[in-house]
Design an enzyme around this catalytic site. Structure first.
Site, short mmCIF file in Angstrom:
data_model
loop_
_atom_site.label_atom_id
_atom_site.label_comp_id
_atom_site.label_asym_id
_atom_site.label_seq_id
_atom_site.Cartn_x
_atom_site.Cartn_y
_atom_site.Cartn_z
N ASP A 1 8.31 -16.03 -2.21
CA ASP A 1 8.42 -15.49 -3.40
C ASP A 1 9.99 -15.91 -3.68
O ASP A 1 10.78 -16.00 -2.89
CB ASP A 1 8.73 -13.89 -3.00
CG ASP A 1 7.28 -13.39 -2.92
OD1 ASP A 1 6.49 -13.22 -3.94
OD2 ASP A 1 7.02 -12.90 -1.81
N ASP B 1 9.96 -20.33 2.18
CA ASP B 1 9.75 -19.00 1.74
C ASP B 1 8.66 -18.87 0.54
O ASP B 1 8.74 -20.23 0.12
CB ASP B 1 11.07 -18.32 1.34
CG ASP B 1 10.98 -16.96 0.44
OD1 ASP B 1 10.12 -16.04 1.15
OD2 ASP B 1 11.63 -16.55 -0.30
#
Length: 216
Positions: free
Chosen positions: A9, A7
Site C-alpha cells: 500500500d 511494501d
C-alpha cells in the site's frame, strides 16, 4: 544479489486514498468520529489493530465486524480495477530481471494482497508474501519484515526494503534492513521516519538495481 522486500500500500498500489475514503465513510456510517490524525495512525497497522482502533473512534460494531465490513468494501473497489502506482510493475520486473529475490511485507489482509497480486500479474515475481495478519504485531514493529525474510530464507540484514509510510520505514529499519523510501506525495512520512532511509527516490521509475546496490 541483495533481496528486496516491497511494501504494498502506497508503494506498489496507490491504495491509501482508497483506504482513507472507505474507512472514513465506514466510521461515519456507524457512529464514529474521524480525527485529524486518524489516517496517519492507521497506516501500517495490522487488520486487527486498525479494526480495534476504529472501534475506539466510536464505531458501534465489534472489531471483527468492522474488519470484515471494511475489507469487503476494499475488495469490491479492487474488483473494478487496482490503482497501481506509476511504474510499479516495471520496477518489480526490472529487479526480478536482475535476479533479485523479491518479497512483500504488507499491512493489507491476505485476501486483499492476493486480489491485488493476481489481478495485476505481480504474483509470479515474489518468492514470499506476508500480511501483518500473519504475525504478532503490525508496523512499526519489525515482525512482518522479519517474517518475509524468514520465508525467503535470507538474513534480514542483507535485505533492502522499499517503503513509503512513517510506520513502514520504522518497521523495516527495526528489522535491521536498509530502506529505500518512495514517499507518497499525498501522505508524506514524518521527518524522523524519513531519516531512517538509506536512499530516497521520487518514484518507482527511479528504483533501479544500481540504487538498490548503493542503498545496501
Amino acid at each position: 544479489m541483495r533481496p528486496v522486500i516491497f511494501d504494498l500500500d502506497g508503494v506498489l498500489v496507490d491504495s491509501e486514498p482508497v483506504w482513507e475514503e472507505v474507512r472514513r465513510a465506514f466510521v461515519a456510517e456507524h457512529g464514529g468520529t474521524w480525527l485529524p490524525e486518524t489516517q496517519s495512525r492507521l497506516m501500517g497497522m495490522s487488520t486487527g489493530e486498525w479494526a480495534a482502533y476504529l472501534a475506539e473512534l466510536g464505531v458501534r460494531l465489534p472489531p471483527r465486524e468492522i474488519a470484515s465490513g471494511v475489507v469487503e468494501r476494499m475488495a469490491e473497489r479492487y474488483r473494478h480495477g487496482v490503482p497501481l502506482m506509476p511504474g510499479a510493475k516495471e520496477a518489480v520486473a526490472r529487479l526480478a530481471e536482475h535476479r533479485r529475490p523479491l518479497g512483500l511485507a504488507s499491512s493489507s489482509p491476505r485476501a486483499l494482497i492476493d486480489v491485488v497480486l493476481d489481478a495485476t500479474g505481480l504474483a509470479a515475481f515474489f518468492t514470499a508474501t506476508v500480511s501483518t495478519e500473519e504475525v504478532a504485531r503490525g508496523k512499526p514493529a519489525p515482525d512482518g519484515y522479519l517474517e518475509a525474510a524468514g520465508r525467503m530464507g535470507v538474513d534480514p540484514g542483507d535485505c533492502v526494503a522499499v517503503e513509503d509510510s512513517s510506520n513502514g520505514l520504522r518497521s523495516a529499519a527495526a528489522a535491521g534492513m536498509r530502506v529505500i523510501a518512495v514517499p507518497h506525495p499525498g501522505y508524506p512520512p514524518a521527518a524522523d521516519a524519513l531519516a531512517l532511509a538509506t536512499a530516497v527516490v521520487p518514484g518507482l521509475g527511479d528504483l533501479t538495481p544500481g540504487v538498490v546496490d548503493h542503498a545496501a
